[in-house]
Design a protein around this motif. Structure first.
Motif, PDB file in Angstrom:
ATOM      1  N   ASN A 178       0.811  -1.223   0.000  1.00 24.62           N
ATOM      2  CA  ASN A 178       0.000   0.000   0.000  1.00 24.62           C
ATOM      3  C   ASN A 178       0.844   1.273   0.000  1.00 24.62           C
ATOM      4  O   ASN A 178       0.671   2.165   0.841  1.00 24.62           O
ATOM      5  CB  ASN A 178      -0.936   0.010   1.221  1.00 24.62           C
ATOM      6  N   SER A 189      -6.013  13.157  -2.737  1.00 22.11           N
ATOM      7  CA  SER A 189      -6.839  12.045  -2.270  1.00 22.11           C
ATOM      8  C   SER A 189      -7.003  12.054  -0.752  1.00 22.11           C
ATOM      9  O   SER A 189      -8.085  11.823  -0.226  1.00 22.11           O
ATOM     10  CB  SER A 189      -6.226  10.709  -2.698  1.00 22.11           C
ATOM     11  N   LYS A 227      -9.534  -1.781  -1.397  1.00 27.59           N
ATOM     12  CA  LYS A 227     -10.390  -0.709  -0.879  1.00 27.59           C
ATOM     13  C   LYS A 227      -9.596   0.265  -0.015  1.00 27.59           C
ATOM     14  O   LYS A 227     -10.130   0.862   0.921  1.00 27.59           O
ATOM     15  CB  LYS A 227     -11.555  -1.303  -0.085  1.00 27.59           C
ATOM     16  N   ASP A 228      -8.331   0.427  -0.334  1.00 26.28           N
ATOM     17  CA  ASP A 228      -7.498   1.380   0.406  1.00 26.28           C
ATOM     18  C   ASP A 228      -8.129   2.765   0.297  1.00 26.28           C
ATOM     19  O   ASP A 228      -8.271   3.310  -0.793  1.00 26.28           O
ATOM     20  CB  ASP A 228      -6.075   1.390  -0.163  1.00 26.28           C
ATOM     21  N   GLU A 229      -8.484   3.335   1.437  1.00 28.52           N
ATOM     22  CA  GLU A 229      -9.176   4.624   1.473  1.00 28.52           C
ATOM     23  C   GLU A 229      -8.222   5.805   1.640  1.00 28.52           C
ATOM     24  O   GLU A 229      -8.638   6.967   1.613  1.00 28.52           O
ATOM     25  CB  GLU A 229     -10.195   4.624   2.633  1.00 28.52           C
ATOM     26  N   ILE A 230      -6.921   5.519   1.813  1.00 25.23           N
ATOM     27  CA  ILE A 230      -5.931   6.583   2.002  1.00 25.23           C
ATOM     28  C   ILE A 230      -5.040   6.715   0.769  1.00 25.23           C
ATOM     29  O   ILE A 230      -4.898   7.800   0.205  1.00 25.23           O
ATOM     30  CB  ILE A 230      -5.085   6.307   3.264  1.00 25.23           C
ATOM     31  N   PRO A 232      -4.833   5.693  -2.986  1.00 18.84           N
ATOM     32  CA  PRO A 232      -5.642   5.089  -4.049  1.00 18.84           C
ATOM     33  C   PRO A 232      -4.955   3.853  -4.630  1.00 18.84           C
ATOM     34  O   PRO A 232      -3.749   3.901  -4.929  1.00 18.84           O
ATOM     35  CB  PRO A 232      -5.738   6.209  -5.092  1.00 18.84           C
ATOM     36  N   THR A 257      -8.399  -2.613   3.280  1.00 18.99           N
ATOM     37  CA  THR A 257      -8.268  -1.167   3.374  1.00 18.99           C
ATOM     38  C   THR A 257      -6.811  -0.851   3.721  1.00 18.99           C
ATOM     39  O   THR A 257      -5.975  -1.751   3.804  1.00 18.99           O
ATOM     40  CB  THR A 257      -9.219  -0.590   4.437  1.00 18.99           C
ATOM     41  N   HIS A 258      -6.525   0.426   3.945  1.00 24.79           N
ATOM     42  CA  HIS A 258      -5.119   0.799   4.125  1.00 24.79           C
ATOM     43  C   HIS A 258      -4.470   0.107   5.313  1.00 24.79           C
ATOM     44  O   HIS A 258      -3.325  -0.328   5.228  1.00 24.79           O
ATOM     45  CB  HIS A 258      -4.997   2.322   4.290  1.00 24.79           C
TER      46      HIS A 258
END
Length: 277
Positions: A178, A189, A227-230, A232, A257-258
Motif C-alpha cells: 500500500n 486524495s 479498498k485502500d481509502e488513504i 488510491p 483497506t489501508h
C-alpha cells in the motif's frame, strides 16, 4: 498602509505555514498516544532479541530491535520499514509471524519516532534507513545473510529509495504494501480540500521515478488493499507497471483497506511464499 508589502508578508507567512504543517501531516509520530514513550518489545511475543542504537550520518540515534531466527542456519533477514504513525512495537505481530517462519527480523524506529532522537524529514528518514542497512551488512551478526526490505505505506517509499540507492549486492529483494507514487500525488486524495497545495509540498518521496531504476533481477512483491481509502489503489498498480524488475509479483486483496490489508486472507501465505522462493 503599504498593501503590496502587506500582501507579500501574508504570502510569505502562508508559505511558511504550509512548509511547517506538511511535516505534522506526513510524519505524525505522536498520533498514537504514548508512541514516543511506550514501545512494546519482542519479549512480549516470546522472541529473543537485542536492542541496538545505530547512528545516522548526521548523529541522530536510532533504536533498533534485532530478532535472530531460532534456526542458526537462517540465511535471510527481513528489515521492516513501518508506516508514518506509531512505532516499531506496533509491527511486532507481523514480525512474530515472519520470525516463526524461520527468518531473522530487524525493526527500527525512524528519527522522531519511538525512542529515536531527532525530527522526521524525507532527507532524515533516508539517512536512517541507510544507517540501519549498513549496520546489518557491515557490523551485525547478520552481515552474511540475504537482506529483504519490507515497507508498508511510507515504509514502501523508504524501501524503494534503498533498493535503488544502496550497493546492489546488499539488497536481495523487496516487499511493498500500500505505497504511493509520490506525496504530491497523494495530497488530493488524502486531503481533497487542500489538494491545490500539492505543488508546494517539499517532502515529495517520488517513488514513481525511482522504481524505474530497480535492477531487473531483484524480486519485488507488491501487496495491496483493493479498498485502500488513504492511498488510491491506482498508485499501487501504477508502481507495479513502472517497476523494471523481471521478477515482480502483485497480490491484491479486494476487501483490504489501508490498515487492514495485512489481516486479509492469503496475505501471509503470499508474503512467506515469496520469501521462501
Amino acid at each position: 498602509m503599504n498593501y503590496p508589502v502587506l500582501g507579500g508578508l501574508l504570502a510569505i507567512s502562508f508559505l511558511v505555514a504550509v512548509y511547517k504543517i506538511q511535516f505534522l501531516i506526513i510524519y505524525p509520530s505522536s498520533l498514537v498516544p504514548g508512541s514516543r514513550t511506550d514501545v512494546d518489545t519482542p519479549s512480549s511475543y516470546d522472541m529473543k532479541y537485542t536492542e541496538e542504537t545505530v547512528y545516522a550520518k548526521d548523529g541522530v540515534s536510532l533504536k533498533v530491535f534485532v530478532i535472530p531466527s531460532t534456526d542458526p542456519a537462517a540465511k535471510k533477514t527481513i528489515l521492516m520499514f513501518g508506516p508514518n504513525a506509531g512505532n516499531m512495537g506496533l509491527s511486532l505481530p507481523i514480525a512474530h509471524i515472519i520470525h516463526k517462519a524461520g527468518y531473522n527480523v530487524v525493526l527500527m524506529d525512524y528519527r522522531g519516532y519511538g525512542k529515536s532522537s531527532g525530527s522526521p524529514s524525507e532527507k532524515g528518514l533516508k539517512l536512517d534507513a541507510e544507517a540501519v542497512i549498513r549496520f546489518i551488512k557491515l557490523e551485525s551478526s547478520l552481515a552474511n545473510t540475504q537482506l529483504y526490505l519490507y515497507g508498508r505505506s511510507l515504509g514502501g517509499a523508504v524501501t524503494i529509495y534503498c533498493a535503488t540507492n544502496l550497493p546492489q549486492d546488499w539488497i536481495a529483494g523487496a516487499i511493498l504494501e500500500n505505497t504511493f507514487l509520490s506525496i504530491n500525488k497523494c495530497v488530493p486524495s488524502v486531503l481533497p480540500a487542500v489538494g491545490f497545495l500539492s505543488p508546494l509540498v517539499t517532502q515529495t518521496w517520488k517513488s514513481e521515478d525511482l522504481i524505474t531504476k530497480i535492477r531487473p533481477e531483484m524480486p519485488i512483491l507488491f501487496l495491496g488493499g483493493g479498498k485502500d481509502e488513504i492511498i488510491p489503489p491506482s498508485h499501487f498498480k501504477k508502481l507495479y507497471e513502472l517497476c523494471t524488475s523481471q521478477k515482480k509479483q502483485m497480490c491484491i486483496y479486494p476487501e483490504g483497506t489501508h490498515n487492514d490489508t495485512v489481516v486479509q486472507t492469503g496475505y501471509f501465505k503470499d508474503l512467506l511464499g515469496f520469501l521462501s522462493t
